[in-house]
Design a protein around this motif. Structure first.
Motif, PDB file in Angstrom:
ATOM      1  N   GLY D  41       0.770  -1.243   0.000  1.00 30.53           N
ATOM      2  CA  GLY D  41       0.000   0.000   0.000  1.00 30.53           C
ATOM      3  C   GLY D  41       0.797   1.288   0.000  1.00 30.53           C
ATOM      4  O   GLY D  41       0.195   2.365  -0.127  1.00 30.53           O
ATOM      5  N   GLY D  66      -4.399  -2.355  -0.633  1.00 36.94           N
ATOM      6  CA  GLY D  66      -3.154  -1.938   0.027  1.00 36.94           C
ATOM      7  C   GLY D  66      -3.218  -2.227   1.509  1.00 36.94           C
ATOM      8  O   GLY D  66      -4.045  -1.651   2.219  1.00 36.94           O
ATOM      9  N   ALA D  76      -2.002   5.342   2.320  1.00 32.34           N
ATOM     10  CA  ALA D  76      -2.020   4.507   1.112  1.00 32.34           C
ATOM     11  C   ALA D  76      -1.680   5.339  -0.118  1.00 32.34           C
ATOM     12  O   ALA D  76      -2.035   6.516  -0.203  1.00 32.34           O
ATOM     13  N   ALA D  83      -8.052   0.284   0.988  1.00 33.82           N
ATOM     14  CA  ALA D  83      -6.974   0.446   1.960  1.00 33.82           C
ATOM     15  C   ALA D  83      -7.301  -0.373   3.203  1.00 33.82           C
ATOM     16  O   ALA D  83      -8.418  -0.315   3.703  1.00 33.82           O
TER      17      ALA D  83
END
Lengths: 171, 171, 171, 171
Positions: D41, D66, D76, D83
């Motif tokens: 990420g 991520g 991220a 995320a």
């Protein structure tokens, strides 16, 4: 605050009789030097190191810690004083390294390799017991990447490993 | 294998002088009873329990464990012998409970509530120190859900809490 | 960067037909409102919410996430698009909450209680679906501790829960 | 149940323009092949792979995941759709691998090395993008330890890496 340093020993779950002897010596000398020892709590290197720790003259109950992958404390080898049944699976490798002041690697397959790499990433001193073979021997004397100026310390035997731990902790 | 049980004490990071006294008594009696104590390693209940543990006649270095959220061992309160800088943030609440043979709750806000709930989920005995207030008092005597036949044990003071721990561990 | 918010729904692994219906409605409306839904990936509330999400007109593959305790992705319920076999056991409760922009609680025993408490601790909006009973109903309208100025939002039905999520995310 | 496989790409947080191009190609081809991509990420390999994924004709919102070390979703990179602010620090390396059906390594220092080792330990196919250098190149074609019969697959370019992923997932 002056806590006793924790030396995490990472290594294979099955080793030769010779490496088992190195592990017992390593565990014993770590305790004689005033350290606590932590391992992954299972067999092989993890068990022999704890057994050696208990044989030290300076040993006191509480000096051997085993960080287990499961929630089952009874999975710990019989030489572990403080079982930590983490329940976080393989992520316990990270925990074992995070709690260490220094990491000593013995022999070792993929699990040990991950622990050496994480120790490097978390900026912990990494000492490799060369005669044990495995990833410890492979990475001894090498820089795992360019973020640090030092190298994986190459120890020639158990006494040398503990000497190198002491040198690194004195910095 | 006969390891010393670990009693994890969970509770608020800020408490009154009265509750601080209860915590010190709780820590002291836990050690006198032969247990090791683990806490979240920071201030308030976590610190007072460790301080009390060290005041026990039976105390030996290594009897107080602090499981920290960050990678920073220096965040541990000065009464912690074994700092575990886990680096797993709030998930260290789960770890603290997972390593316990019994959990004692003192006062407590949301963090303590999560730990009591997880202890229930992981089938650990949960003892609440009633006079400390907070979630400990709120859940004392209650079943957190229907999966277990028991209840959160309601302890009237520190000595009663340790008595209840002993009763539960004897089963 | 404008990511779609994630609504984590936490709740019991076994629920009545009535609560199952509430869950499907909740999942459907979350997707219609433009959110992604995450759950613990197993049965009961977790499964019904994902099933409902898939029935939304706005549903697209990838909208349902299941964060599992084990390493076994096949344990996910059949309505999960993205299985996250975390391997961290009960600590996955923390992960499920940490990835959320808002947490909705439905019915619930000790696992759900731990997730509501952790959501509070991590400063996430917590919405409780009152008619579902369990810890959701018990904590609705309450402040879990004094660190926040708000309360666990009390939702009267699925539509109200999603309305409250939207209100909180708009702040 | 037929979920789209997740390919986790692990690699350095800083790479050359040439390796960045390889990453974009890798991300794009992974999506064209029907996979979802997951990364750590952040920047470097993690960002370039997600950027490439978004450039695929088959790309749909939700295809880039991520897994972040902190609780801060805003950390991220801008090409991440989902995320996962895990809050578990370096242990997120384990999570990223655990959620993968296959792991592709690009360049890489200690973090990547730990991820390759954990992937091996968790019995995931590991593919190394040889021209990217780093630990990916070092381990390409090698068995990390003796527990498996296969090797780290050596991919000559991005297309070869995705071809090898497909081969391994077809078994």
């Amino acid at each position: 605050v002056n806590r006793r340093p924790i030396v995490s020993v990472v290594g294979s779950s099955e080793v030769s009789a010779e490496v088992a002897g190195l592990c017992r010596e390593l565990g014993r000398l770590a305790i004689e030097a005033g350290y606590r020892v932590a391992t992954g709590g299972l067999g092989g290197v993890m068990s022999h190191v704890c057994e050696g720790a208990r044989a030290a003259a300076a040993y006191r109950e509480g000096d051997t810690i085993g960080v287990l992958p499961s929630y089952d404390a009874s999975a710990a080898n019989p030489h572990v004083d403080i079982a930590v049944p983490s329940g976080i699976g393989v992520a316990r490798n990270v925990l074992l390294v995070a709690m260490a002041d220094a990491v000593v690697a013995v022999a070792g397959g993929s699990g040990t390799l991950s622990e050496m790499a994480i120790a490097w990433q978390l900026d912990k001193p990494v000492i490799a017991l060369c005669p044990s073979g495995g990833w410890a021997a492979d990475l001894a004397g090498r820089a795992i990447d360019g973020r640090r100026d030092d190298r994986v310390e190459a120890a020639t035997d158990a006494a040398d490993a503990i000497r190198l731990v002491a040198l690194r902790l004195a910095r």
